[in-house]
Design a protein around this motif. Structure first.
Motif, PDB file in Angstrom:
ATOM      1  N   SER A  80       0.811  -1.227   0.000  1.00 54.61           N
ATOM      2  CA  SER A  80       0.000   0.000   0.000  1.00 54.61           C
ATOM      3  C   SER A  80       0.841   1.272   0.000  1.00 54.61           C
ATOM      4  CB  SER A  80      -0.915   0.019   1.235  1.00 54.61           C
ATOM      5  OG  SER A  80      -0.168   0.289   2.423  1.00 54.61           O
ATOM      6  N   VAL A  81       2.158   1.148   0.228  1.00 55.35           N
ATOM      7  CA  VAL A  81       3.006   2.329   0.409  1.00 55.35           C
ATOM      8  C   VAL A  81       3.140   3.125  -0.890  1.00 55.35           C
ATOM      9  CG1 VAL A  81       5.328   3.155   0.994  1.00 55.35           C
ATOM     10  CG2 VAL A  81       4.316   1.252   2.272  1.00 55.35           C
ATOM     11  N   LYS A  82       2.913   4.416  -0.771  1.00 57.63           N
ATOM     12  CA  LYS A  82       3.112   5.350  -1.874  1.00 57.63           C
ATOM     13  C   LYS A  82       3.932   6.522  -1.349  1.00 57.63           C
ATOM     14  CE  LYS A  82       0.600   8.182  -5.265  1.00 57.63           C
ATOM     15  NZ  LYS A  82      -0.749   8.623  -5.735  1.00 57.63           N
ATOM     16  N   VAL A  83       4.976   6.890  -2.073  1.00 57.74           N
ATOM     17  CA  VAL A  83       5.857   7.984  -1.630  1.00 57.74           C
ATOM     18  C   VAL A  83       5.877   9.078  -2.688  1.00 57.74           C
ATOM     19  CG1 VAL A  83       8.181   8.610  -0.865  1.00 57.74           C
ATOM     20  CG2 VAL A  83       7.286   6.315  -0.392  1.00 57.74           C
ATOM     21  N   ILE A  84       5.559  10.301  -2.258  1.00 55.77           N
ATOM     22  CA  ILE A  84       5.499  11.446  -3.167  1.00 55.77           C
ATOM     23  C   ILE A  84       6.529  12.483  -2.722  1.00 55.77           C
ATOM     24  CG2 ILE A  84       4.044  13.274  -4.138  1.00 55.77           C
ATOM     25  CD1 ILE A  84       1.615  11.521  -3.393  1.00 55.77           C
ATOM     26  N   VAL A  85       7.288  12.993  -3.666  1.00 62.13           N
ATOM     27  CA  VAL A  85       8.236  14.078  -3.388  1.00 62.13           C
ATOM     28  C   VAL A  85       7.642  15.382  -3.894  1.00 62.13           C
ATOM     29  CG1 VAL A  85      10.561  14.977  -3.846  1.00 62.13           C
ATOM     30  CG2 VAL A  85      10.214  12.526  -3.556  1.00 62.13           C
ATOM     31  N   GLU A  86       7.707  16.438  -3.060  1.00 63.80           N
ATOM     32  CA  GLU A  86       7.192  17.771  -3.390  1.00 63.80           C
ATOM     33  C   GLU A  86       5.694  17.732  -3.722  1.00 63.80           C
ATOM     34  OE1 GLU A  86      10.103  19.571  -6.266  1.00 63.80           O
ATOM     35  OE2 GLU A  86      10.385  20.822  -4.492  1.00 63.80           O
ATOM     36  N   GLN A  87       4.934  17.201  -2.796  1.00 66.75           N
ATOM     37  CA  GLN A  87       3.482  17.181  -2.932  1.00 66.75           C
ATOM     38  C   GLN A  87       2.921  18.600  -2.754  1.00 66.75           C
ATOM     39  OE1 GLN A  87       0.878  14.723  -3.452  1.00 66.75           O
ATOM     40  NE2 GLN A  87      -0.148  16.692  -3.630  1.00 66.75           N
ATOM     41  N   LYS A  88       2.169  19.065  -3.748  1.00 68.95           N
ATOM     42  CA  LYS A  88       1.575  20.401  -3.672  1.00 68.95           C
ATOM     43  C   LYS A  88       0.377  20.410  -2.718  1.00 68.95           C
ATOM     44  CE  LYS A  88       2.698  22.515  -8.136  1.00 68.95           C
ATOM     45  NZ  LYS A  88       2.119  23.121  -9.360  1.00 68.95           N
ATOM     46  N   THR A  89       0.251  21.484  -1.959  1.00 69.36           N
ATOM     47  CA  THR A  89      -0.924  21.687  -1.114  1.00 69.36           C
ATOM     48  C   THR A  89      -1.911  22.576  -1.856  1.00 69.36           C
ATOM     49  OG1 THR A  89      -0.086  23.706  -0.064  1.00 69.36           O
ATOM     50  CG2 THR A  89       0.611  21.596   0.895  1.00 69.36           C
ATOM     51  N   LYS A  90      -3.044  22.832  -1.217  1.00 66.24           N
ATOM     52  CA  LYS A  90      -4.061  23.695  -1.838  1.00 66.24           C
ATOM     53  C   LYS A  90      -3.554  25.115  -2.039  1.00 66.24           C
ATOM     54  CE  LYS A  90      -7.067  20.352  -1.749  1.00 66.24           C
ATOM     55  NZ  LYS A  90      -7.474  19.659  -2.994  1.00 66.24           N
ATOM     56  N   ASN A  91      -2.605  25.539  -1.187  1.00 65.64           N
ATOM     57  CA  ASN A  91      -2.058  26.892  -1.272  1.00 65.64           C
ATOM     58  C   ASN A  91      -0.756  26.944  -2.062  1.00 65.64           C
ATOM     59  OD1 ASN A  91      -4.174  27.952   0.282  1.00 65.64           O
ATOM     60  ND2 ASN A  91      -3.091  27.467   2.189  1.00 65.64           N
TER      61      ASN A  91
END
Length: 288
Positions: A80-91
């Protein structure tokens, strides 16, 4: 700064990250960390990095407490592991590393060189809304303990979700877990990726301690002695300009050495010494 600390006199092997000059860049460093956090990558270390991270001692910045043991690791599925680099937020802010599993989420602010002044409230809001039903870990990964400033300092006045972990402590926990079960990891033909990464982190520690010593020596010399610290990958040197010559204080594998330079000719006036006695160094500098 006195006593033996032989680590700073080692001449470490230059790593591939250092050759590429990305060992001080946060995004490439984060990408490599993300590689090791992904259990299905061909490093074959499975969940070693995730488990070690959650087992590493942390500092509660907002309450300025001593280090504590992180909470017990929840049960989760490796697939199930997913790794994201530089995930954008709503802002439009960016979370350096986001680790998502079927039972929990780890939000990591990775801070190598810069000050800790990020919009942590924005990161938290994003994670809380996107992963409301999961357990959450908020971590700040730094090469040494850092104080929050500006926006982050304001955040910690009222919040305490983000915990600070020293990068070296985390890597030490990784190495401890490998030592506990060496046959699982040491037979991996991709293990050299890991060794080079570990060496890069250890090299950073060596150079950081060298920098701190020379910066302290410069400060102890005072404003009356004109000096300049020149950094380089071997630890740099402190240059002191005298009336007719230059003194250079540098690290060698045998210890601290002071050189007297006159018209490109070098004379060693303080033999390498691994006992870091600042008073002796200052006395040698002022008497020459």
């Amino acid at each position: 700064m006195e006593g033996k600390d032989n680590i700073i006199f080692k001449e470490p092997r230059k790593t591939f990250m250092e050759i590429l000059k990305v060992n001080n860049s946060e995004v490439p460093f984060a990408n490599i960390l993300a590689f090791f956090f992904r259990p299905n990558e061909n490093h074959k270390l499975e969940t070693l990095f995730i488990d070690a991270l959650l087992e590493t001692k942390f500092t509660n910045i907002s309450k300025n407490q001593d280090e504590e043991i992180a909470q017990e690791i929840p049960v989760y599925e490796k697939k199930s592991v997913k790794v994201i680099v530089e995930q954008k937020t709503k802002n439009e802010s960016r979370i350096d590393i986001l680790i998502i599993t079927n039972t929990f989420v780890i939000c990591i602010e990775f801070k190598i060189n810069h000050e800790l002044n990020n919009p942590l409230d924005d990161y938290k809001d994003y994670v809380e809304k996107e992963f409301n039903e999961k357990k959450k870990y908020y971590l700040i990964l730094t090469p040494f303990k850092k104080e929050a400033v500006e926006k982050a300092k304001d955040y910690f006045e009222k919040n305490n979700e983000f915990k600070q972990i020293v990068l070296r402590h985390f890597i030490n926990r990784v190495k401890e877990k490998i030592a506990e079960n060496p046959t699982t990891y040491l037979r991996n033909e991709k293990y050299d990726y890991f060794l080079d990464f570990i060496q890069t982190i250890e090299n950073r520690e060596i150079r950081s301690k060298r920098n701190l010593f020379l910066e302290k020596l410069k400060k102890d010399l005072g404003k009356n002695i004109k000096s300049q610290y020149h950094k380089n990958i071997d630890g740099g040197f402190l240059e002191i300009k005298k009336e007719n010559f230059i003194l250079k204080i540098r690290f060698t594998k045998e210890g601290i050495q002071i050189e007297k330079w006159i018209n490109k000719s070098k004379q060693i006036i303080y033999e390498p010494n691994k006992i870091l006695q600042t008073e002796n160094l200052i006395k040698t500098i002022t008497n020459n």
